[in-house]
Scaffold this motif. Structure first.
Motif, PDB file in Angstrom:
ATOM      1  N   GLY A  14      37.007  53.507   4.975  1.00 38.87           N
ATOM      2  CA  GLY A  14      36.391  54.830   4.655  1.00 38.87           C
ATOM      3  C   GLY A  14      37.012  55.819   5.724  1.00 38.87           C
ATOM      4  O   GLY A  14      38.148  55.565   6.093  1.00 38.87           O
ATOM      5  N   GLU A  15      36.469  56.860   5.991  1.00 45.64           N
ATOM      6  CA  GLU A  15      36.758  57.991   6.486  1.00 45.64           C
ATOM      7  C   GLU A  15      37.010  57.892   8.129  1.00 45.64           C
ATOM      8  O   GLU A  15      37.929  58.260   8.550  1.00 45.64           O
ATOM      9  CB  GLU A  15      35.736  59.350   6.339  1.00 45.64           C
ATOM     10  CG  GLU A  15      36.062  60.421   7.147  1.00 45.64           C
ATOM     11  CD  GLU A  15      34.931  61.532   7.182  1.00 45.64           C
ATOM     12  OE1 GLU A  15      35.344  62.730   7.827  1.00 45.64           O
ATOM     13  OE2 GLU A  15      33.823  61.199   6.651  1.00 45.64           O
ATOM     14  N   LEU A  16      36.152  57.049   8.516  1.00 46.76           N
ATOM     15  CA  LEU A  16      36.044  56.631   9.927  1.00 46.76           C
ATOM     16  C   LEU A  16      37.581  55.789   9.928  1.00 46.76           C
ATOM     17  O   LEU A  16      38.297  55.919  11.027  1.00 46.76           O
ATOM     18  CB  LEU A  16      34.848  55.697  10.271  1.00 46.76           C
ATOM     19  CG  LEU A  16      35.125  55.094  11.706  1.00 46.76           C
ATOM     20  CD1 LEU A  16      35.204  55.955  12.804  1.00 46.76           C
ATOM     21  CD2 LEU A  16      33.775  54.165  12.050  1.00 46.76           C
ATOM     22  N   GLU A  22      40.294  55.972   8.454  1.00 42.96           N
ATOM     23  CA  GLU A  22      41.408  56.805   8.279  1.00 42.96           C
ATOM     24  C   GLU A  22      41.677  57.889   9.556  1.00 42.96           C
ATOM     25  O   GLU A  22      42.927  57.574   9.840  1.00 42.96           O
ATOM     26  CB  GLU A  22      41.272  57.835   6.897  1.00 42.96           C
ATOM     27  CG  GLU A  22      41.341  57.204   5.611  1.00 42.96           C
ATOM     28  CD  GLU A  22      40.910  58.179   4.460  1.00 42.96           C
ATOM     29  OE1 GLU A  22      41.276  59.425   4.638  1.00 42.96           O
ATOM     30  OE2 GLU A  22      40.558  57.897   3.510  1.00 42.96           O
ATOM     31  N   VAL A  23      40.676  58.207  10.004  1.00 42.85           N
ATOM     32  CA  VAL A  23      40.741  58.940  11.291  1.00 42.85           C
ATOM     33  C   VAL A  23      41.140  57.924  12.325  1.00 42.85           C
ATOM     34  O   VAL A  23      41.991  58.408  13.329  1.00 42.85           O
ATOM     35  CB  VAL A  23      39.409  59.867  11.549  1.00 42.85           C
ATOM     36  CG1 VAL A  23      39.555  60.425  12.891  1.00 42.85           C
ATOM     37  CG2 VAL A  23      39.204  60.705  10.488  1.00 42.85           C
ATOM     38  N   ALA A  31      36.871  65.214  15.451  1.00 44.32           N
ATOM     39  CA  ALA A  31      36.833  64.933  13.931  1.00 44.32           C
ATOM     40  C   ALA A  31      35.691  64.807  13.476  1.00 44.32           C
ATOM     41  O   ALA A  31      35.230  65.068  12.139  1.00 44.32           O
ATOM     42  CB  ALA A  31      37.741  63.731  13.679  1.00 44.32           C
ATOM     43  N   VAL A  67      33.348  62.432  13.286  1.00 46.70           N
ATOM     44  CA  VAL A  67      33.008  61.122  12.518  1.00 46.70           C
ATOM     45  C   VAL A  67      32.093  60.316  13.259  1.00 46.70           C
ATOM     46  O   VAL A  67      32.613  60.223  14.504  1.00 46.70           O
ATOM     47  CB  VAL A  67      34.541  60.468  12.399  1.00 46.70           C
ATOM     48  CG1 VAL A  67      34.230  59.087  11.468  1.00 46.70           C
ATOM     49  CG2 VAL A  67      35.314  61.497  11.555  1.00 46.70           C
TER      50      VAL A  67
END
Length: 75
Positions: free
Chosen positions: A4-6, A8-9, A67, A69
């Motif tokens: 997920g987004e987490l 990726e970052v 970010a 997140v």
């Protein structure tokens, strides 16, 4: 390795870590090595490994905060 987004970052920020911190973080959290094993493998004192790991986790937490997140209390 993270979803997920987490994920990726986090992957991006791991790549931005200084080399020493990045190696220690990956050895600990991706490879599951103990601090003593990391120290022996890299030819470092265990205290140095602890400091590098702490600094890496601190940098990653800051980056995730910037970010915006959430980690659910885990980094």
């Amino acid at each position: 390795a993270y979803a997920g987004e987490l994920g990726e970052v986090l992957e991006q920020e791991i790549q931005r870590l200084p080399p020493g911190q990045r190696v220690v973080f990956i050895m600990r959290h991706h490879q599951g090595l103990k601090l003593g094993e990391i120290a022996e493998s890299l030819g470092l004192a265990e205290g140095t490994v602890k400091r590098q790991l702490h600094a890496a986790v601190h940098r990653l937490r800051q980056a995730l905060t910037v970010a915006n997140v959430t980690t659910g209390g885990q980094a």
